[in-house]
Scaffold this motif. Structure first.
Motif, mmCIF file in Angstrom:
data_model
loop_
_atom_site.group_PDB
_atom_site.id
_atom_site.type_symbol
_atom_site.label_atom_id
_atom_site.label_comp_id
_atom_site.label_asym_id
_atom_site.label_seq_id
_atom_site.Cartn_x
_atom_site.Cartn_y
_atom_site.Cartn_z
ATOM 1 N N GLY A 1 47.535 30.809 -22.402
ATOM 2 C CA GLY A 1 47.447 31.121 -23.828
ATOM 3 C C GLY A 1 46.414 30.274 -24.567
ATOM 4 O O GLY A 1 46.043 30.600 -25.697
ATOM 5 N N ASP A 2 45.934 29.194 -23.946
ATOM 6 C CA ASP A 2 44.951 28.318 -24.611
ATOM 7 C C ASP A 2 43.506 28.714 -24.311
ATOM 8 O O ASP A 2 42.566 28.051 -24.757
ATOM 9 N N ALA A 3 43.332 29.799 -23.538
ATOM 10 C CA ALA A 3 41.968 30.161 -23.117
ATOM 11 C C ALA A 3 41.160 30.832 -24.222
ATOM 12 O O ALA A 3 39.933 30.678 -24.282
ATOM 13 N N ALA A 4 41.843 31.587 -25.116
ATOM 14 C CA ALA A 4 41.118 32.460 -26.050
ATOM 15 C C ALA A 4 40.080 31.737 -26.919
ATOM 16 O O ALA A 4 38.928 32.189 -26.997
ATOM 17 N N PRO A 5 40.423 30.596 -27.574
ATOM 18 C CA PRO A 5 39.411 29.952 -28.425
ATOM 19 C C PRO A 5 38.188 29.491 -27.634
ATOM 20 O O PRO A 5 37.064 29.505 -28.147
ATOM 21 N N LEU A 6 38.402 29.110 -26.377
ATOM 22 C CA LEU A 6 37.281 28.662 -25.545
ATOM 23 C C LEU A 6 36.417 29.849 -25.131
ATOM 24 O O LEU A 6 35.194 29.778 -25.155
ATOM 25 N N LEU B 1 34.748 18.607 -27.322
ATOM 26 C CA LEU B 1 33.563 18.463 -26.468
ATOM 27 C C LEU B 1 33.092 19.821 -25.951
ATOM 28 O O LEU B 1 31.892 20.116 -25.936
ATOM 29 N N ALA B 2 34.043 20.658 -25.521
ATOM 30 C CA ALA B 2 33.670 21.988 -25.016
ATOM 31 C C ALA B 2 32.957 22.779 -26.119
ATOM 32 O O ALA B 2 31.923 23.414 -25.887
ATOM 33 N N LYS B 3 33.503 22.706 -27.339
ATOM 34 C CA LYS B 3 32.916 23.404 -28.491
ATOM 35 C C LYS B 3 31.497 22.900 -28.754
ATOM 36 O O LYS B 3 30.558 23.668 -28.917
ATOM 37 N N ALA B 4 31.365 21.574 -28.773
ATOM 38 C CA ALA B 4 30.069 20.972 -29.118
ATOM 39 C C ALA B 4 29.002 21.353 -28.088
ATOM 40 O O ALA B 4 27.877 21.718 -28.455
ATOM 41 N N TYR B 5 29.344 21.295 -26.814
ATOM 42 C CA TYR B 5 28.334 21.627 -25.804
ATOM 43 C C TYR B 5 28.015 23.122 -25.822
ATOM 44 O O TYR B 5 26.870 23.518 -25.618
ATOM 45 N N ALA B 6 29.021 23.967 -26.083
ATOM 46 C CA ALA B 6 28.750 25.409 -26.181
ATOM 47 C C ALA B 6 27.808 25.664 -27.360
ATOM 48 O O ALA B 6 26.866 26.459 -27.267
ATOM 49 N N GLN B 7 28.038 24.939 -28.471
ATOM 50 C CA GLN B 7 27.178 25.131 -29.648
ATOM 51 C C GLN B 7 25.765 24.625 -29.409
ATOM 52 O O GLN B 7 24.815 25.077 -30.030
ATOM 53 N N GLN B 8 25.618 23.663 -28.470
ATOM 54 C CA GLN B 8 24.272 23.197 -28.096
ATOM 55 C C GLN B 8 23.570 24.204 -27.189
ATOM 56 O O GLN B 8 22.445 23.987 -26.772
ATOM 57 N N GLY B 9 24.293 25.274 -26.810
ATOM 58 C CA GLY B 9 23.687 26.290 -25.961
ATOM 59 C C GLY B 9 23.847 26.014 -24.479
ATOM 60 O O GLY B 9 23.245 26.693 -23.650
ATOM 61 N N ARG B 10 24.649 25.010 -24.126
ATOM 62 C CA ARG B 10 24.844 24.731 -22.702
ATOM 63 C C ARG B 10 25.916 25.661 -22.139
ATOM 64 O O ARG B 10 26.790 26.140 -22.868
ATOM 65 N N ARG B 11 25.840 25.915 -20.850
ATOM 66 C CA ARG B 11 26.874 26.710 -20.202
ATOM 67 C C ARG B 11 28.089 25.829 -20.000
ATOM 68 O O ARG B 11 27.981 24.747 -19.420
ATOM 69 N N ALA C 1 36.089 32.514 -26.817
ATOM 70 C CA ALA C 1 35.369 32.946 -28.015
ATOM 71 C C ALA C 1 34.077 32.148 -28.224
ATOM 72 O O ALA C 1 33.138 32.615 -28.858
ATOM 73 N N LEU C 2 34.044 30.936 -27.667
ATOM 74 C CA LEU C 2 32.825 30.110 -27.770
ATOM 75 C C LEU C 2 31.814 30.450 -26.674
ATOM 76 O O LEU C 2 30.744 29.866 -26.600
ATOM 77 N N GLY C 3 32.232 31.342 -25.765
ATOM 78 C CA GLY C 3 31.346 31.712 -24.655
ATOM 79 C C GLY C 3 31.619 30.906 -23.397
ATOM 80 O O GLY C 3 30.893 31.016 -22.411
ATOM 81 N N ALA C 4 32.669 30.072 -23.419
ATOM 82 C CA ALA C 4 32.972 29.256 -22.234
ATOM 83 C C ALA C 4 33.651 30.107 -21.163
ATOM 84 O O ALA C 4 34.363 31.065 -21.481
ATOM 85 N N GLU C 5 33.417 29.726 -19.911
ATOM 86 C CA GLU C 5 34.191 30.302 -18.812
ATOM 87 C C GLU C 5 35.429 29.435 -18.657
ATOM 88 O O GLU C 5 35.311 28.206 -18.698
ATOM 89 N N VAL C 6 36.580 30.049 -18.506
ATOM 90 C CA VAL C 6 37.827 29.271 -18.526
ATOM 91 C C VAL C 6 38.571 29.395 -17.198
ATOM 92 O O VAL C 6 38.783 30.501 -16.694
#
Ligand SMILES: NC(=O)c1ccc[n+]([C@@H]2O[C@H](COP(=O)([O-])OP(=O)(O)OC[C@H]3O[C@@H](n4cnc5c(N)ncnc54)[C@H](OP(=O)(O)O)[C@@H]3O)[C@@H](O)[C@H]2O)c1
Length: 221
Positions: A37-42, A18-28, A44-49
């Motif tokens: 250790g699980d923060a990096a992929p998020l 869900l986080a990936k999909a909403y980031a790809q929709q351009g939402r913050r 990389a999508l531009g999410a704040e973690v």
């Protein structure tokens, strides 16, 4: 409505999807993980973690100040744990606490901190339940999990009148091929995700305090 999406429990499974999909929709996207250790992929999508363990009240209590001043259009409490013991097995205290702390206590500690921010945006707060919570369809398998999600349904129903300008709903993602659902589950993550995205996009104020399935069906408790 605010463009900000808050995904609570986004390290893997449906939360990550869900986080990936909403980031790809351009939402913050603001996403939480339990382990740093699980923060990096998020990221990389531009999410704040943010780092939150929903089974630890001290950790959850930090959310309010970390989100101070935010308006949240969509908040999702996705974090959850499974226990498969059936009704013949009395749960040990530790087992009970593990499941109830994440599935129920965490949600009850998050709601008063986050629901006012969702209200500010006139937004939606979805909490991940399960069709296994339904009293009308009870089996004796996964006893503790069923009890925890039935309790979560009451968390949703009783939170709604307290924050009337937010739409608080329970979500059933279906049986999904995640770590929790296992390989034999009926739906792929992508199938559940697409259904959830469609369903969440179609939430109306009439849905307040109800359970919605990934396929858009409105479920009786
Ligand atoms: N998969 C299914 O078939 C299914 C069916 C019905 C309902 N659901 C519900 O849907 C939600 C997502 O399930 P899923 O299949 O994506 O599960 P999953 O793959 O097992 O992922 C569970 C997620 O919850 C997080 N989490 C668990 N305990 C936590 C805690 N104390 N603090 C912070 N995060 C915690 C995990 O973080 P860590 O990586 O740190 O452990 C992980 O991100 C759950 O609420 C589940 O009950 C799933």
């Amino acid at each position: 409505m605010s463009d900000t999406v808050l995904v609570l429990g986004a390290s893997r499974g449906l939360g990550l999807a869900l986080a990936k999909a909403y980031a790809q929709q351009g939402r913050r996207v603001i996403a939480t993980v339990r382990k740093p250790g699980d923060a990096a992929p998020l990221k990389a999508l531009g999410a704040e973690v943010l780092q939150v363990d929903f089974a630890d009240p001290a950790s959850v209590s930090g959310l309010a100040w970390q989100l101070d001043g935010e308006k949240i259009g969509l908040a999702l409490y996705v974090a959850g744990v499974w226990d498969g013991h059936d009704a013949a097995t009395p749960p040990a205290r530790e087992q009970f606490d593990r499941v109830m702390h994440t599935n129920v206590l965490g949600a009850m500690q998050v709601l008063p901190q986050v629901a006012p921010l969702v209200e500010e945006a006139g937004g939606v707060f979805g909490l991940f339940s399960s069709e296994m919570s339904l009293l009308a369809d009870a089996g004796s398998d996964a006893w503790l999990y069923r009890v925890s999600k039935a309790a979560l349904n009451m968390v949703v129903a009783s939170a709604q009148p307290r924050w009337p300008r937010a739409t608080v709903i329970a979500l059933d993602p279906g049986w999904v091929q995640t770590d929790m659902g296992g390989e034999g589950a009926l739906l792929t993550v992508e199938q559940s995700l697409q259904g959830l995205l469609r369903t969440l996009a179609g939430v109306t104020p009439e849905d307040a305090g109800r359970m919605l399935r990934h396929d858009g069906r409105r479920m009786p408790w």
